[in-house]
Design a protein around this motif. Structure first.
Motif, PDB file in Angstrom:
ATOM      1  N   UNK A  34       0.790  -1.141  -0.045  1.00 21.93           N
ATOM      2  CA  UNK A  34       0.116  -0.163  -0.093  1.00 21.93           C
ATOM      3  C   UNK A  34       0.763   1.435   0.054  1.00 21.93           C
ATOM      4  N   UNK A  35       0.716   2.181  -1.165  1.00 19.79           N
ATOM      5  CA  UNK A  35       1.701   3.181  -1.211  1.00 19.79           C
ATOM      6  C   UNK A  35       1.115   4.519  -1.225  1.00 19.79           C
TER       7      UNK A  35
ATOM      8  N   UNK B 242      -0.044  14.814   5.380  1.00 17.38           N
ATOM      9  CA  UNK B 242       0.448  13.300   5.551  1.00 17.38           C
ATOM     10  C   UNK B 242      -0.194  12.760   6.869  1.00 17.38           C
ATOM     11  N   UNK B 243      -0.278  13.237   8.017  1.00 16.16           N
ATOM     12  CA  UNK B 243      -1.006  12.297   9.294  1.00 16.16           C
ATOM     13  C   UNK B 243      -2.340  11.982   8.867  1.00 16.16           C
ATOM     14  N   UNK B 244      -3.218  12.912   8.371  1.00 17.71           N
ATOM     15  CA  UNK B 244      -4.466  12.679   8.058  1.00 17.71           C
ATOM     16  C   UNK B 244      -4.594  11.574   6.792  1.00 17.71           C
TER      17      UNK B 244
ATOM     18  N   UNK C 299      -5.553   5.814   5.240  1.00 16.44           N
ATOM     19  CA  UNK C 299      -5.333   4.891   4.187  1.00 16.44           C
ATOM     20  C   UNK C 299      -4.352   3.988   4.802  1.00 16.44           C
ATOM     21  N   UNK C 300      -3.449   3.904   5.982  1.00 16.00           N
ATOM     22  CA  UNK C 300      -2.724   2.936   6.270  1.00 16.00           C
ATOM     23  C   UNK C 300      -1.868   2.482   5.320  1.00 16.00           C
TER      24      UNK C 300
ATOM     25  N   UNK D 229       4.454   4.070   8.813  1.00 13.18           N
ATOM     26  CA  UNK D 229       4.915   3.469   7.727  1.00 13.18           C
ATOM     27  C   UNK D 229       6.253   3.981   7.486  1.00 13.18           C
ATOM     28  N   UNK D 230       6.990   3.190   6.768  1.00 16.24           N
ATOM     29  CA  UNK D 230       8.367   3.542   6.189  1.00 16.24           C
ATOM     30  C   UNK D 230       8.294   4.712   5.026  1.00 16.24           C
ATOM     31  N   UNK D 231       9.169   5.459   5.040  1.00 15.62           N
ATOM     32  CA  UNK D 231       9.285   6.582   4.186  1.00 15.62           C
ATOM     33  C   UNK D 231      10.460   6.566   3.072  1.00 15.62           C
ATOM     34  N   UNK D 232      10.308   6.700   2.167  1.00 19.54           N
ATOM     35  CA  UNK D 232      11.323   6.975   1.060  1.00 19.54           C
ATOM     36  C   UNK D 232      11.021   8.352   0.450  1.00 19.54           C
ATOM     37  N   UNK D 233      12.411   9.186   0.622  1.00 19.17           N
ATOM     38  CA  UNK D 233      12.275  10.638   0.046  1.00 19.17           C
ATOM     39  C   UNK D 233      12.557  10.727  -1.263  1.00 19.17           C
ATOM     40  N   UNK D 234      12.182  11.674  -1.994  1.00 19.07           N
ATOM     41  CA  UNK D 234      12.352  11.764  -3.261  1.00 19.07           C
ATOM     42  C   UNK D 234      13.077  13.408  -3.412  1.00 19.07           C
ATOM     43  N   UNK D 235      14.340  13.152  -4.316  1.00 22.72           N
ATOM     44  CA  UNK D 235      15.057  14.300  -4.235  1.00 22.72           C
ATOM     45  C   UNK D 235      15.627  14.379  -5.520  1.00 22.72           C
ATOM     46  N   UNK D 236      16.274  15.621  -6.067  1.00 21.90           N
ATOM     47  CA  UNK D 236      17.007  15.969  -7.189  1.00 21.90           C
ATOM     48  C   UNK D 236      18.585  15.776  -6.894  1.00 21.90           C
ATOM     49  N   UNK D 237      18.901  15.656  -5.621  1.00 16.30           N
ATOM     50  CA  UNK D 237      20.255  15.569  -5.148  1.00 16.30           C
ATOM     51  C   UNK D 237      20.938  14.225  -4.799  1.00 16.30           C
ATOM     52  N   UNK D 238      22.004  14.042  -5.250  1.00 19.54           N
ATOM     53  CA  UNK D 238      22.702  12.720  -5.033  1.00 19.54           C
ATOM     54  C   UNK D 238      23.078  12.649  -3.672  1.00 19.54           C
ATOM     55  N   UNK D 239      23.799  13.734  -3.166  1.00 26.10           N
ATOM     56  CA  UNK D 239      24.198  13.663  -1.600  1.00 26.10           C
ATOM     57  C   UNK D 239      23.797  15.175  -1.352  1.00 26.10           C
TER      58      UNK D 239
END
Length: 222
Positions: free
Chosen positions: A4-5, A40-42, A47-48, A77-87
């Motif tokens: 579930x994403x 995000x909290x709501x 949607x769990x 839930x686990x979080x994966x962040x989206x970014x435009x930077x490598x480091x």
């Protein structure tokens, strides 16, 4: 198992592209979308989700703040962040807040799908090479006032746990750690779980960051 994403990004075109791409995977269900970290909290309560794909830069509540708030909650839930930077220092802040990793917005679609699957399976989305790149970035951009504090925290570990923690910081896989330290892979996993519990960490990336902060990666006697 269906993953579930939840997708959080302030750009509707990016959300649409991610939803189309990820929703096409048989084992991924897009359960919701949001345009700001304030939602995000709501959305999580409604949607769990198993995984939240979170943009960093958003107008009201940015993804870093949203990640910190979310991961501080029990059973988050686990979080994966989206970014435009490598480091980037922002990425490091997200990882310290408990994000399971990050993906670049120009990552190939198949790799983004694979990243979501890996996080849902409990694996951080950081290869050893990326982990080392982040460590180098920290070393190059700042002194470490956290070093003493990190050392105190790691002192809570037993000697074998400390050895495993250093190996995690070196970017080694469970199999590589097992071979180097002459133990079984299940034993390595047990040690990693104990380290996470003792230190109140969320994932292997946070172990690596703490070991680096303590200065143990250059200490051959560690």
């Amino acid at each position: 198992m269906t993953i579930r994403l939840l997708i959080i990004d302030d750009d509707p075109l990016v959300r649409a592209g991610l939803s189309f791409m990820l929703g096409g995977a048989e084992d991924i269900e897009i359960v919701g979308e949001g345009s700001d970290g304030a939602e995000v909290p709501e959305l999580v309560a409604a949607h769990a989700p198993d995984v939240v794909l979170m943009d960093i830069r958003m107008p009201r509540v940015d993804g870093l703040t949203a990640t910190e708030r979310l991961r501080a909650r029990p059973d988050a839930p686990d979080v994966v962040v989206l970014t435009t930077f490598h480091a980037d220092e922002q990425v490091l802040r997200a990882l310290r807040a408990g994000a399971a990793g990050f993906v670049l917005k120009d990552t190939a679609p198949a790799d983004i799908v694979a990243s979501v699957r890996r996080v849902a399976a409990g694996d951080p989305v950081l290869s050893p090479a990326v982990t080392r790149q982040l460590m180098t970035h920290v070393a190059d951009t700042a002194e470490h006032p956290r070093r003493a504090a990190a050392g105190v925290r790691l002192a809570e570990l037993a000697q074998r746990e400390r050895e495993v923690a250093v190996a995690v910081g070196q970017g080694r896989s469970n199999a590589e750690i097992a071979s180097a330290l002459y133990m079984s892979v299940p034993t390595v996993k047990t040690h990693v779980s104990r380290i996470l519990a003792k230190l109140g960490l969320n994932n292997r990336v946070q172990i690596a960051l703490l070991v680096h902060d303590a200065g143990l990666l250059d200490d051959e006697s560690a």
